[in-house]
Design a protein around this motif. Sequence first.
Motif, PDB file in Angstrom:
ATOM      1  N   VAL A  67      40.473  17.903  21.700  1.00  0.00           N
ATOM      2  CA  VAL A  67      41.284  17.444  22.837  1.00  0.00           C
ATOM      3  C   VAL A  67      42.030  18.599  23.487  1.00  0.00           C
ATOM      4  O   VAL A  67      42.163  18.652  24.713  1.00  0.00           O
ATOM      5  CB  VAL A  67      42.261  16.336  22.385  1.00  0.00           C
ATOM      6  CG1 VAL A  67      43.280  16.031  23.481  1.00  0.00           C
ATOM      7  CG2 VAL A  67      41.491  15.075  22.016  1.00  0.00           C
ATOM      8  N   HIS A  68      42.536  19.545  22.695  1.00  0.00           N
ATOM      9  CA  HIS A  68      43.346  20.610  23.275  1.00  0.00           C
ATOM     10  C   HIS A  68      42.511  21.568  24.127  1.00  0.00           C
ATOM     11  O   HIS A  68      43.053  22.353  24.895  1.00  0.00           O
ATOM     12  CB  HIS A  68      44.101  21.358  22.174  1.00  0.00           C
ATOM     13  CG  HIS A  68      43.470  22.632  21.708  1.00  0.00           C
ATOM     14  ND1 HIS A  68      42.304  22.664  20.965  1.00  0.00           N
ATOM     15  CD2 HIS A  68      43.840  23.930  21.879  1.00  0.00           C
ATOM     16  CE1 HIS A  68      41.993  23.919  20.699  1.00  0.00           C
ATOM     17  NE2 HIS A  68      42.900  24.707  21.243  1.00  0.00           N
ATOM     18  N   TYR A  72      44.017  19.437  30.827  1.00  0.00           N
ATOM     19  CA  TYR A  72      44.974  18.349  30.624  1.00  0.00           C
ATOM     20  C   TYR A  72      45.073  17.405  31.824  1.00  0.00           C
ATOM     21  O   TYR A  72      45.490  16.252  31.685  1.00  0.00           O
ATOM     22  CB  TYR A  72      46.371  18.906  30.284  1.00  0.00           C
ATOM     23  CG  TYR A  72      47.126  19.526  31.438  1.00  0.00           C
ATOM     24  CD1 TYR A  72      47.921  18.745  32.270  1.00  0.00           C
ATOM     25  CD2 TYR A  72      47.062  20.888  31.683  1.00  0.00           C
ATOM     26  CE1 TYR A  72      48.635  19.308  33.317  1.00  0.00           C
ATOM     27  CE2 TYR A  72      47.762  21.455  32.727  1.00  0.00           C
ATOM     28  CZ  TYR A  72      48.553  20.660  33.544  1.00  0.00           C
ATOM     29  OH  TYR A  72      49.250  21.219  34.582  1.00  0.00           O
ATOM     30  N   PHE A  75      43.526  13.908  31.615  1.00  0.00           N
ATOM     31  CA  PHE A  75      44.211  12.814  30.929  1.00  0.00           C
ATOM     32  C   PHE A  75      44.844  11.849  31.924  1.00  0.00           C
ATOM     33  O   PHE A  75      44.974  10.656  31.636  1.00  0.00           O
ATOM     34  CB  PHE A  75      45.277  13.363  29.976  1.00  0.00           C
ATOM     35  CG  PHE A  75      44.737  14.322  28.952  1.00  0.00           C
ATOM     36  CD1 PHE A  75      43.528  14.070  28.323  1.00  0.00           C
ATOM     37  CD2 PHE A  75      45.423  15.479  28.628  1.00  0.00           C
ATOM     38  CE1 PHE A  75      43.014  14.954  27.384  1.00  0.00           C
ATOM     39  CE2 PHE A  75      44.921  16.375  27.699  1.00  0.00           C
ATOM     40  CZ  PHE A  75      43.710  16.114  27.072  1.00  0.00           C
ATOM     41  N   LEU A 361      45.949  13.078  18.365  1.00  0.00           N
ATOM     42  CA  LEU A 361      45.548  12.983  19.777  1.00  0.00           C
ATOM     43  C   LEU A 361      46.690  13.409  20.694  1.00  0.00           C
ATOM     44  O   LEU A 361      46.480  14.180  21.643  1.00  0.00           O
ATOM     45  CB  LEU A 361      45.132  11.541  20.095  1.00  0.00           C
ATOM     46  CG  LEU A 361      44.802  11.222  21.551  1.00  0.00           C
ATOM     47  CD1 LEU A 361      43.633  12.067  22.044  1.00  0.00           C
ATOM     48  CD2 LEU A 361      44.492   9.731  21.721  1.00  0.00           C
ATOM     49  N   MET A 365      46.830  16.739  23.202  1.00  0.00           N
ATOM     50  CA  MET A 365      47.132  16.676  24.628  1.00  0.00           C
ATOM     51  C   MET A 365      48.276  17.616  24.999  1.00  0.00           C
ATOM     52  O   MET A 365      48.246  18.283  26.038  1.00  0.00           O
ATOM     53  CB  MET A 365      47.467  15.227  25.018  1.00  0.00           C
ATOM     54  CG  MET A 365      46.278  14.280  24.861  1.00  0.00           C
ATOM     55  SD  MET A 365      46.714  12.518  24.955  1.00  0.00           S
ATOM     56  CE  MET A 365      47.107  12.363  26.699  1.00  0.00           C
ATOM     57  N   SER A 368      47.009  21.083  24.966  1.00  0.00           N
ATOM     58  CA  SER A 368      46.227  21.318  26.175  1.00  0.00           C
ATOM     59  C   SER A 368      47.130  21.756  27.322  1.00  0.00           C
ATOM     60  O   SER A 368      46.794  22.661  28.086  1.00  0.00           O
ATOM     61  CB  SER A 368      45.456  20.048  26.553  1.00  0.00           C
ATOM     62  OG  SER A 368      44.788  20.210  27.786  1.00  0.00           O
TER      63      SER A 368
END
Length: 405
Positions: A67-68, A72, A75, A361, A365, A368
């Motif tokens: 995810v990172h 971003y 999202f 999670l 984020m 990110s």
Amino acid sequence: MTLFGKEIRVEGDRTLWILSGILAAVGTLTVYSASSNLAFNKGGSTIVDLLKHSAFLFSGFVIATLVHRVNYKLFGNLAKLLIIPVILLLIYTLVNGVNISNAARWIRLPFGQTFQPSALAAIVLVAYVARYLAVHTKEELKGFRKHFIGLILPILLVVGFILPANFSTAALIFGVTYLLLFIGGYPIRNLLILAGSGIAALALFITLVFAFPNMSNRLETWKTRIESFSSGESTENYQVTKAKMAIAEGKIVGKGFGKSVMKNFLPQSNSDFIFAVITEEMGTLGGGLTIIVYIWLIFRILTIATKAPTSFGSLLSLGLGLTILAQALVNLSVAVNLIPVTGQTLPLVSKGGTSVWMTALALGMILSVSRGKAENDSEENEAFSDAEDAIDSEQPLKPILDGQA
């Protein structure tokens, strides 16, 4: 690092990675120790529990790592797409969810693992609200009715469908989003209207439950916990008493790893009351250091928020950070009997699949955002909507955080 045959570089805020690793390590040791009595009573094995928890942590690390690496800003778009499916999932869980302890909070995944949709809903809602606030100016947000469908209704629906089965999580999500609205510049007048609407909705729900007892079996549980918190009687208070005894008997340096006695009397020693076991085995010193790590973690998230290149990144980091902080504060407050028993776990420390995955999670984020890659990636920007272009044009939220706006 090689993952699924592909080279993955771990980037982002290094301190946040380290602090998360420390909490995971503390949790692994304590879960292993605290699970001994539970495994014995259920005919299980502490090694199996350790391996299972380690698998959740490893998969959580994989989630955070993948995810990172994502831009971003994606999202924001994903939250916009997922908010309605998540609400529908909450409705399904409320009606057909797995019932544990008189609460339908879980759904069963194909491979036998249960999953708690409310944890995912919290993350999606935070990202959705952050995006909405980022693409609208303060002037545009002044009209309450104008933004009711797009902003307020999703909050009320998510909280409302979680409330019947899980009051503490509903209150936590409402509190975090409310604070996020305040930080994001939502007018005070509108915030007061929202607070009044929330109180009225809660009062209506309680009235309906009293009028139609079969509507929810959780009201009696809430009532019992509040009464036991006040009177000092009942099973919940028994657990809190043992937790306080564990904290007191730990003294300064603790009894040593694996030597907790009170874990034998705590039904939720590896989840809800894991902090009591940490303090009994590692003492006030170990418990205090655990709290310091959480405080440091939040400060790093605040730093990431103030340095984010866009207001969406700042609001996203703050909202997710506040969610982690609120969950930790509730768990710690229950352990020292400041609030009634709620069932909230200690992020990255308590045993649990959904909790570990969703915390990972959220951290992915935030990491990110700390990478600050989005504004320089022209290929990914082509896939964004006009709303995401608006996010990109926003100024960082630092002036708001510094009280200069």
